[in-house]
Scaffold this motif. Structure first.
Motif, PDB file in Angstrom:
ATOM      1  N   UNK A  20     112.710  42.844  58.925  1.00 22.74           N
ATOM      2  CA  UNK A  20     111.335  43.219  58.599  1.00 22.74           C
ATOM      3  C   UNK A  20     110.401  42.014  58.638  1.00 22.74           C
ATOM      4  N   UNK A  21     110.883  40.854  58.186  1.00 22.85           N
ATOM      5  CA  UNK A  21     110.067  39.644  58.222  1.00 22.85           C
ATOM      6  C   UNK A  21     109.753  39.226  59.647  1.00 22.85           C
ATOM      7  N   UNK A  22     110.719  39.368  60.540  1.00 23.42           N
ATOM      8  CA  UNK A  22     110.485  39.023  61.942  1.00 23.42           C
ATOM      9  C   UNK A  22     109.439  39.952  62.555  1.00 23.42           C
ATOM     10  N   UNK A  23     109.525  41.234  62.238  1.00 23.19           N
ATOM     11  CA  UNK A  23     108.536  42.182  62.742  1.00 23.19           C
ATOM     12  C   UNK A  23     107.145  41.851  62.207  1.00 23.19           C
ATOM     13  N   UNK A  24     107.074  41.457  60.930  1.00 22.41           N
ATOM     14  CA  UNK A  24     105.774  41.075  60.357  1.00 22.41           C
ATOM     15  C   UNK A  24     105.231  39.817  61.043  1.00 22.41           C
ATOM     16  N   UNK A  25     106.110  38.865  61.357  1.00 27.87           N
ATOM     17  CA  UNK A  25     105.673  37.645  62.044  1.00 27.87           C
ATOM     18  C   UNK A  25     105.118  37.987  63.430  1.00 27.87           C
ATOM     19  N   UNK A  26     105.750  38.917  64.120  1.00 23.48           N
ATOM     20  CA  UNK A  26     105.226  39.375  65.411  1.00 23.48           C
ATOM     21  C   UNK A  26     103.876  40.052  65.193  1.00 23.48           C
ATOM     22  N   UNK A  27     103.767  40.845  64.146  1.00 20.58           N
ATOM     23  CA  UNK A  27     102.494  41.503  63.832  1.00 20.58           C
ATOM     24  C   UNK A  27     101.373  40.508  63.614  1.00 20.58           C
ATOM     25  N   UNK A  28     101.680  39.405  62.934  1.00 18.79           N
ATOM     26  CA  UNK A  28     100.661  38.361  62.726  1.00 18.79           C
ATOM     27  C   UNK A  28     100.260  37.728  64.061  1.00 18.79           C
ATOM     28  N   UNK A  29     101.238  37.513  64.929  1.00 14.69           N
ATOM     29  CA  UNK A  29     100.926  36.940  66.247  1.00 14.69           C
ATOM     30  C   UNK A  29     100.053  37.892  67.063  1.00 14.69           C
ATOM     31  N   UNK A  30     100.294  39.191  66.925  1.00 13.85           N
ATOM     32  CA  UNK A  30      99.481  40.171  67.653  1.00 13.85           C
ATOM     33  C   UNK A  30      98.083  40.260  67.046  1.00 13.85           C
ATOM     34  N   UNK A  31      97.999  40.217  65.724  1.00 17.08           N
ATOM     35  CA  UNK A  31      96.710  40.348  65.043  1.00 17.08           C
ATOM     36  C   UNK A  31      95.766  39.200  65.370  1.00 17.08           C
ATOM     37  N   UNK A  32      96.313  38.059  65.723  1.00 10.67           N
ATOM     38  CA  UNK A  32      95.486  36.885  66.027  1.00 10.67           C
ATOM     39  C   UNK A  32      95.478  36.552  67.519  1.00 10.67           C
ATOM     40  N   UNK A  33      95.882  37.488  68.344  1.00 13.47           N
ATOM     41  CA  UNK A  33      95.927  37.304  69.798  1.00 13.47           C
ATOM     42  C   UNK A  33      94.510  37.050  70.328  1.00 13.47           C
ATOM     43  N   UNK A  73      97.979  48.927  63.594  1.00 13.87           N
ATOM     44  CA  UNK A  73      97.200  47.704  63.745  1.00 13.87           C
ATOM     45  C   UNK A  73      96.719  47.413  65.152  1.00 13.87           C
ATOM     46  N   UNK A  74      95.448  47.127  65.266  1.00 19.91           N
ATOM     47  CA  UNK A  74      94.864  46.685  66.533  1.00 19.91           C
ATOM     48  C   UNK A  74      93.461  46.187  66.228  1.00 19.91           C
ATOM     49  N   UNK A  75      93.109  45.042  66.776  1.00 21.34           N
ATOM     50  CA  UNK A  75      91.818  44.425  66.494  1.00 21.34           C
ATOM     51  C   UNK A  75      90.626  45.311  66.809  1.00 21.34           C
ATOM     52  N   UNK A  76      90.754  46.156  67.800  1.00 26.66           N
ATOM     53  CA  UNK A  76      89.668  47.055  68.177  1.00 26.66           C
ATOM     54  C   UNK A  76      89.740  48.398  67.487  1.00 26.66           C
ATOM     55  N   UNK A  77      90.730  48.577  66.617  1.00 26.02           N
ATOM     56  CA  UNK A  77      90.917  49.847  65.920  1.00 26.02           C
ATOM     57  C   UNK A  77      91.951  50.717  66.621  1.00 26.02           C
ATOM     58  N   UNK A  78      92.501  51.651  65.868  1.00 28.37           N
ATOM     59  CA  UNK A  78      93.564  52.503  66.410  1.00 28.37           C
ATOM     60  C   UNK A  78      93.071  53.433  67.512  1.00 28.37           C
ATOM     61  N   UNK A  79      91.820  53.871  67.427  1.00 32.54           N
ATOM     62  CA  UNK A  79      91.278  54.738  68.477  1.00 32.54           C
ATOM     63  C   UNK A  79      91.243  53.996  69.815  1.00 32.54           C
TER      64      UNK A  79
END
Length: 188
Positions: A132-145, A165-171
């Motif tokens: 779960x921690x690895x997935x969260x770390x990937x999520x942080x990398x995606x959130x700051x892409x 999660x997506x910087x432009x929103x889920x839509x």
């Protein structure tokens, strides 16, 4: 005694900014001679803000790189391009985030998706902080892409296949995935 800053030299490099209208809203793009430095999903402000973190960039004209990225994005949204060939200026990425983003860009093709934990496994990170921690770390990398779309963080889903999660929103994420045929268009 002279201070170090007296002799310090900052190399100056030209960057160009452009806002490109698209079916998902305006995209702000900042390019350098090296490639695309930043893409702002909500327009130019967020792309320029990311670029400000680098010293030595000065606004200028780079018509070749600007037109190339404009053309490739246009082809993508018209359904005529499945892979971007414009170079990426990776200077806003480093360390683990850079490794994850490069892996995503190199392995998850148009119309495909991957889970956060699946991407962590690709970079052989399943043991860091537990799965779960690895997935969260990937999520942080995606959130700051800094270069979404070119590094397709919209293709990364939750373990159960749901949008998360997506910087432009889920839509926006849903619409990009529908454009690529990864989810039915009827979901939005």
């Amino acid at each position: 005694m002279r201070g170090v800053t007296d002799n310090a030299r900052v190399d100056v490099e030209t960057c160009a900014s452009v806002e490109i209208p698209t079916p998902i809203g305006p995209l702000g793009v900042v390019v350098t001679a090296r490639g695309v430095l930043a893409v702002g999903l909500g327009g130019l402000t967020s792309a320029e803000q990311a670029a400000r973190s680098l010293n030595g960039l000065v606004p200028g004209s780079l018509p070749g790189p600007v037109e190339r990225v404009r053309g490739e994005l246009g082809e993508y949204f018209e359904g005529m391009r499945q892979a971007f060939t414009v170079p990426i200026d990776w200077r806003l990425s480093s360390g683990y985030a850079l490794e994850v983003r490069r892996m995503l860009a190199e392995t998850v093709a148009y119309g495909d998706t991957i889970s956060y934990s699946g991407l962590a496994r690709l970079v052989r990170d399943e043991d860091v902080e537990g799965r779960d921690g690895a997935a969260r770390a990937v999520g942080r990398a995606m959130a700051t892409n800094p270069v979404p779309l070119l590094v397709p963080c919209h293709r990364v889903l939750a373990a159960d296949g749901s949008l998360h999660g997506f910087g432009g929103g889920l839509e926006m994420k849903r619409r990009l995935l529908a454009l690529e045929g990864a989810v039915p268009a009827t979901l939005f």
